[in-house]
Scaffold this motif. Structure first.
Motif, PDB file in Angstrom:
ATOM      1  N   ASP A 230       0.831  -1.209   0.000  1.00 45.76           N
ATOM      2  CA  ASP A 230       0.000   0.000   0.000  1.00 45.76           C
ATOM      3  C   ASP A 230       0.863   1.255   0.000  1.00 45.76           C
ATOM      4  O   ASP A 230       0.564   2.228  -0.712  1.00 45.76           O
ATOM      5  CB  ASP A 230      -0.922   0.002   1.228  1.00 45.76           C
ATOM      6  N   ARG A 231       1.931   1.247   0.811  1.00 46.48           N
ATOM      7  CA  ARG A 231       2.828   2.420   0.854  1.00 46.48           C
ATOM      8  C   ARG A 231       3.508   2.630  -0.499  1.00 46.48           C
ATOM      9  O   ARG A 231       3.675   3.771  -0.952  1.00 46.48           O
ATOM     10  CB  ARG A 231       3.873   2.232   1.956  1.00 46.48           C
ATOM     11  N   GLU A 234       0.962   4.208  -2.744  1.00 49.76           N
ATOM     12  CA  GLU A 234       0.737   5.602  -2.348  1.00 49.76           C
ATOM     13  C   GLU A 234       1.900   6.489  -2.780  1.00 49.76           C
ATOM     14  O   GLU A 234       1.693   7.629  -3.211  1.00 49.76           O
ATOM     15  CB  GLU A 234       0.540   5.679  -0.830  1.00 49.76           C
ATOM     16  N   GLN A 237       1.598   7.164  -6.475  1.00 48.48           N
ATOM     17  CA  GLN A 237       0.506   8.103  -6.723  1.00 48.48           C
ATOM     18  C   GLN A 237       0.912   9.519  -6.327  1.00 48.48           C
ATOM     19  O   GLN A 237       0.620  10.492  -7.021  1.00 48.48           O
ATOM     20  CB  GLN A 237      -0.740   7.666  -5.968  1.00 48.48           C
ATOM     21  N   ARG A 238       1.637   9.634  -5.201  1.00 49.06           N
ATOM     22  CA  ARG A 238       2.073  10.937  -4.736  1.00 49.06           C
ATOM     23  C   ARG A 238       3.073  11.568  -5.717  1.00 49.06           C
ATOM     24  O   ARG A 238       2.977  12.761  -6.034  1.00 49.06           O
ATOM     25  CB  ARG A 238       2.711  10.817  -3.350  1.00 49.06           C
TER      26      ARG A 238
END
Length: 243
Positions: A230-231, A234, A237-238
């Motif tokens: 998940d990290r 993320e 995406q960031r």
């Protein structure tokens, strides 16, 4: 609607009737549906695993409606496999349910008998002792061999480590486990130009030693790896948003 199937359209009012309704529907499908007729335990194996994962995903998302649906899909797999076994003369759905009932009664003497020890630790220890006696797991190899090979790799490694540690007087310390991880990483560094087979074996040993470290630290490798994924997502995406 065919007249003989109209009773199957009626919603059941209780659990017993609902299970009988599903069992009857599966029986019809295995007679009438070309796809269902050719299924076997082996062909449905993947479905069983996928449905369990989908139910787990609904739990993770706290999605009550989807959890209800996915538990129904898991139950369908149980009923379907029992129907196949019944046709083969091996066992019936009632046998599956009754055996599970008897197991739960047998493994909960603190509830169904006069046993008074009801602390969580005592209950779990009693459960494991009863389970070992049921499967004749009185030595470490018997316990290790009973860990299913069909488990996902991380879960199987963790279970094997748990069973192995049960038979030792002292589990490795976190420091010892860290040294083992470093040792396996050094083996990979030293053999980085090795064959694909050798590198595969070495990376497998490294992964196993990491799972052993997580077990000693009391963390859950499957959950922590999922969080890392998940990290990772993320972070990507960031970085895309910052372009």
């Amino acid at each position: 609607m065919r007249e003989e199937y109209k009773p199957l359209m009626e919603t059941a009012e209780d659990c017993g009737a609902a299970v009988r309704r599903l069992d009857a529907i599966v029986a019809v499908l295995r007679r009438e549906c070309p796809w269902d007729r050719v299924q076997t335990h082996t062909s449905l194996r993947r479905c069983m695993i996928e449905e369990a994962y989908e139910a787990a995903d609904a739990i993770d998302r706290d999605d009550t409606a989807n959890l209800r649906e996915e538990l129904g899909d898991v139950l369908l797999q149980v009923v379907f496999h029992a129907s196949l076994a019944d046709a083969e003369g091996r066992f019936r759905l009632a046998d599956v349910i009754n055996e599970e009932c008897e197991k739960m009664i047998r493994r909960h003497p603190h509830v169904f008998s006069e046993e008074s020890d009801k602390t969580v630790d005592k209950v779990l220890q009693r459960w494991e002792n009863i389970k070992e006696s049921e499967h004749d797991e009185h030595d470490v190899m018997a316990r290790l061999n009973h860990v299913p090979r069909a488990f996902p790799a991380l879960l199987r490694c963790r279970k094997l480590i748990e069973k192995a540690v049960e038979d030792t007087s002292k589990a490795p310390t976190p420091e010892q486990a860290c040294r083992k991880v470093k040792f396996n990483l050094k083996r990979i560094e030293d053999a980085v130009d090795g064959s694909e087979e050798e590198m595969g074996m070495l990376t497998g040993d490294l992964l196993f030693s990491i799972v052993e470290l997580t077990e000693i630290l009391g963390t859950e490798p499957e959950e922590e790896l999922a969080k890392a994924a998940d990290r990772f997502l993320e972070n990507i995406q960031r970085s895309r948003r910052q372009r």
